[in-house]
Each structure stands twice: as C-alpha cells, then as structure tokens.
Design a protein around this motif. Sequence first.
Motif, PDB file in Angstrom:
ATOM      1  N   GLY A  71       2.791  -3.061 -20.743  1.00  9.56           N
ATOM      2  CA  GLY A  71       1.946  -1.966 -20.329  1.00  9.56           C
ATOM      3  C   GLY A  71       0.455  -2.149 -20.541  1.00  9.56           C
ATOM      4  N   LEU A  72      -0.004  -3.346 -20.890  1.00  8.86           N
ATOM      5  CA  LEU A  72      -1.438  -3.549 -21.082  1.00  8.86           C
ATOM      6  C   LEU A  72      -2.126  -3.807 -19.749  1.00  8.86           C
ATOM      7  CD1 LEU A  72      -1.662  -5.922 -24.196  1.00  8.86           C
ATOM      8  CD2 LEU A  72      -1.940  -3.460 -24.123  1.00  8.86           C
ATOM      9  N   THR A  73      -3.323  -3.261 -19.612  1.00 14.56           N
ATOM     10  CA  THR A  73      -4.132  -3.585 -18.437  1.00 14.56           C
ATOM     11  C   THR A  73      -4.714  -4.982 -18.641  1.00 14.56           C
ATOM     12  OG1 THR A  73      -6.177  -2.732 -19.372  1.00 14.56           O
ATOM     13  CG2 THR A  73      -4.770  -1.158 -18.172  1.00 14.56           C
ATOM     14  N   GLN A  74      -5.299  -5.545 -17.597  1.00 12.51           N
ATOM     15  CA  GLN A  74      -5.883  -6.884 -17.686  1.00 12.51           C
ATOM     16  C   GLN A  74      -6.990  -6.922 -18.747  1.00 12.51           C
ATOM     17  OE1 GLN A  74      -4.795  -9.618 -16.337  1.00 12.51           O
ATOM     18  NE2 GLN A  74      -6.452 -10.891 -17.122  1.00 12.51           N
ATOM     19  N   SER A  75      -7.847  -5.915 -18.787  1.00 12.24           N
ATOM     20  CA  SER A  75      -8.941  -5.912 -19.765  1.00 12.24           C
ATOM     21  C   SER A  75      -8.408  -5.752 -21.190  1.00 12.24           C
ATOM     22  CB  SER A  75      -9.957  -4.821 -19.442  1.00 12.24           C
ATOM     23  OG  SER A  75      -9.384  -3.549 -19.562  1.00 12.24           O
ATOM     24  N   GLN A  76      -7.348  -4.944 -21.371  1.00  8.11           N
ATOM     25  CA  GLN A  76      -6.749  -4.795 -22.696  1.00  8.11           C
ATOM     26  C   GLN A  76      -6.128  -6.117 -23.144  1.00  8.11           C
ATOM     27  OE1 GLN A  76      -4.152  -1.537 -21.634  1.00  8.11           O
ATOM     28  NE2 GLN A  76      -5.305  -0.107 -22.931  1.00  8.11           N
ATOM     29  N   ARG A  77      -5.449  -6.774 -22.214  1.00 10.49           N
ATOM     30  CA  ARG A  77      -4.831  -8.071 -22.529  1.00 10.49           C
ATOM     31  C   ARG A  77      -5.897  -9.096 -22.899  1.00 10.49           C
ATOM     32  NH1 ARG A  77      -0.733 -10.918 -23.494  1.00 10.49           N
ATOM     33  NH2 ARG A  77      -0.326 -12.920 -22.534  1.00 10.49           N
ATOM     34  N   GLU A  78      -7.000  -9.113 -22.163  1.00  8.70           N
ATOM     35  CA  GLU A  78      -8.083 -10.055 -22.467  1.00  8.70           C
ATOM     36  C   GLU A  78      -8.677  -9.765 -23.843  1.00  8.70           C
ATOM     37  OE1 GLU A  78     -10.801  -9.784 -19.194  1.00  8.70           O
ATOM     38  OE2 GLU A  78      -9.434 -10.852 -17.834  1.00  8.70           O
ATOM     39  N   GLY A  79      -8.852  -8.485 -24.183  1.00  7.48           N
ATOM     40  CA  GLY A  79      -9.369  -8.119 -25.497  1.00  7.48           C
ATOM     41  C   GLY A  79      -8.428  -8.542 -26.611  1.00  7.48           C
ATOM     42  N   PHE A  80      -7.131  -8.307 -26.413  1.00 10.25           N
ATOM     43  CA  PHE A  80      -6.134  -8.704 -27.393  1.00 10.25           C
ATOM     44  C   PHE A  80      -6.130 -10.220 -27.558  1.00 10.25           C
ATOM     45  CE2 PHE A  80      -1.554  -9.716 -28.258  1.00 10.25           C
ATOM     46  CZ  PHE A  80      -1.545  -9.286 -29.569  1.00 10.25           C
ATOM     47  N   THR A  81      -6.142 -10.946 -26.448  1.00  8.61           N
ATOM     48  CA  THR A  81      -6.137 -12.406 -26.498  1.00  8.61           C
ATOM     49  C   THR A  81      -7.390 -12.922 -27.197  1.00  8.61           C
ATOM     50  OG1 THR A  81      -4.837 -12.502 -24.464  1.00  8.61           O
ATOM     51  CG2 THR A  81      -6.000 -14.509 -25.100  1.00  8.61           C
ATOM     52  N   TYR A  82      -8.541 -12.364 -26.889  1.00  4.35           N
ATOM     53  CA  TYR A  82      -9.793 -12.785 -27.519  1.00  4.35           C
ATOM     54  C   TYR A  82      -9.732 -12.576 -29.034  1.00  4.35           C
ATOM     55  CZ  TYR A  82     -14.698 -12.864 -28.849  1.00  4.35           C
ATOM     56  OH  TYR A  82     -15.881 -13.139 -29.472  1.00  4.35           O
ATOM     57  N   ASP A  83      -9.248 -11.425 -29.456  1.00  4.08           N
ATOM     58  CA  ASP A  83      -9.149 -11.150 -30.890  1.00  4.08           C
ATOM     59  C   ASP A  83      -8.132 -12.073 -31.571  1.00  4.08           C
ATOM     60  OD1 ASP A  83     -11.101  -9.229 -30.786  1.00  4.08           O
ATOM     61  OD2 ASP A  83      -9.724  -7.508 -30.892  1.00  4.08           O
ATOM     62  N   MET A  84      -7.039 -12.385 -30.883  1.00  6.09           N
ATOM     63  CA  MET A  84      -6.052 -13.316 -31.444  1.00  6.09           C
ATOM     64  C   MET A  84      -6.665 -14.708 -31.595  1.00  6.09           C
ATOM     65  SD  MET A  84      -3.009 -12.003 -32.183  1.00  6.09           S
ATOM     66  CE  MET A  84      -1.646 -13.074 -31.820  1.00  6.09           C
ATOM     67  N   ILE A  85      -7.430 -15.144 -30.601  1.00  6.61           N
ATOM     68  CA  ILE A  85      -8.085 -16.456 -30.690  1.00  6.61           C
ATOM     69  C   ILE A  85      -9.029 -16.476 -31.892  1.00  6.61           C
ATOM     70  CG2 ILE A  85      -9.771 -17.970 -29.553  1.00  6.61           C
ATOM     71  CD1 ILE A  85      -8.385 -17.183 -26.881  1.00  6.61           C
ATOM     72  N   ARG A  86      -9.797 -15.414 -32.061  1.00  6.62           N
ATOM     73  CA  ARG A  86     -10.716 -15.339 -33.209  1.00  6.62           C
ATOM     74  C   ARG A  86      -9.946 -15.374 -34.530  1.00  6.62           C
ATOM     75  NH1 ARG A  86     -13.902 -10.259 -32.479  1.00  6.62           N
ATOM     76  NH2 ARG A  86     -14.198 -10.573 -34.699  1.00  6.62           N
ATOM     77  N   LEU A  87      -8.840 -14.628 -34.611  1.00  8.31           N
ATOM     78  CA  LEU A  87      -8.028 -14.613 -35.821  1.00  8.31           C
ATOM     79  C   LEU A  87      -7.493 -16.013 -36.122  1.00  8.31           C
ATOM     80  CD1 LEU A  87      -6.389 -13.071 -38.081  1.00  8.31           C
ATOM     81  CD2 LEU A  87      -4.572 -12.892 -36.379  1.00  8.31           C
ATOM     82  N   PHE A  88      -6.931 -16.671 -35.108  1.00  2.76           N
ATOM     83  CA  PHE A  88      -6.341 -17.989 -35.331  1.00  2.76           C
ATOM     84  C   PHE A  88      -7.399 -19.031 -35.676  1.00  2.76           C
ATOM     85  CE2 PHE A  88      -2.540 -16.092 -34.281  1.00  2.76           C
ATOM     86  CZ  PHE A  88      -1.479 -16.979 -34.314  1.00  2.76           C
ATOM     87  N   HIS A  89      -8.581 -18.951 -35.077  1.00  2.00           N
ATOM     88  CA  HIS A  89      -9.653 -19.883 -35.431  1.00  2.00           C
ATOM     89  C   HIS A  89     -10.085 -19.688 -36.878  1.00  2.00           C
ATOM     90  CE1 HIS A  89     -10.674 -22.295 -31.959  1.00  2.00           C
ATOM     91  NE2 HIS A  89     -10.521 -21.226 -31.183  1.00  2.00           N
ATOM     92  N   ALA A  90     -10.100 -18.464 -37.331  1.00  2.00           N
ATOM     93  CA  ALA A  90     -10.545 -18.175 -38.691  1.00  2.00           C
ATOM     94  C   ALA A  90      -9.466 -18.455 -39.739  1.00  2.00           C
ATOM     95  CB  ALA A  90     -10.990 -16.713 -38.788  1.00  2.00           C
TER      96      ALA A  90
END
Length: 163
Positions: A16-35
């Motif tokens: 049920g995520l919109t494209q922008s919500q999915r992009e935000g979630f993915t971006y935050d996950m990338i930041r979490l995993f990098h850190a």
Amino acid sequence: AAFDSCDACDVVGDDGLTQSQREGFTYDMIRLFHAKCRGYGTAVDVGEVLRGVLSLVRKHHVRIDANYATLVVNALCVESLARRVCPSYNLLDGSRPLLVSFRRICQSPDGRVALCHRSKFRQTVLRLGVPALYLRKNWADRRFFRRLERMQRRSRRRRDQLE
C-alpha cells in the motif's frame, strides 16, 4: 551496503505504499545500513540494526508480515541473550558460516532469486548439508570461546602478578 538495504526493503514489504513513500523508506533504509551495517567482522550490532529497521517501518507506516515481525522479535531476544552471556560475542559474526553457506546454496549468484524452493537438488543439498554446517559453526564457536578463555586466564595471571 546499498544493495543490502534495498534487499531489506524488499523483504520488509511495501503493502500500500505510494511511489514517494517507497522512495522515502528506501532512502532511510540505505542511510541506516550505511551507518550501522558494515559487514562481517566489523562488530555490527544486530539489535541496533533491527531496532532501526522497526523504527523506520513505524515511521513510514510499512505493513510487515507477521512471520517477519516474529523473526525480528526472536532475533532481538537471541541477540540480547548473547550480549548478556558473553558481551564480546557478535551474533552476526558467529552466524556467518551458516548464513554464507545458506546463501550459496539457496540464492542465485546476484542474491536476488531464491532457488531452494524450486530445485529438488538444492533442497537435498541443504537437507544433507545442514548438519555439516552446524558442525562448522560449532567448531568456530568453540574456537572463539577457547580464545576468550585463554585471554581471561592471561588477564587473571597478570592481575595476580601485580598484586
């Protein structure tokens, strides 16, 4: 780490995520995993990573499967228990022999496609190979704890010599 975080986004879910919500979630996950996720041998705190993932799931209102939620809660419990019993033991590093072998057997070379459920041969290899994998992991754990025990004995001897 970006590849791993994108995989994590796929595993967690996106019902049920919109494209922008999915992009935000993915971006935050990338930041979490990098850190937080630097790979095996880098003292990754599994509990901190999982708590971060759950926090992002809550922040972005991502619905997750009940089995996945149960797995995460159980992993947090095991990680917490391991830290209390032996603070220097890293759960991710201790699990490496099993995780790497399972990935080699059950995933395509790029890691994107699960193959075990499609192949009787891979299922047989996994069924017959799991006992050997556990022996390998037990050997690695015994080696870790023997080394830890030697270090503790040396530390006690030094302390006794100073007294």
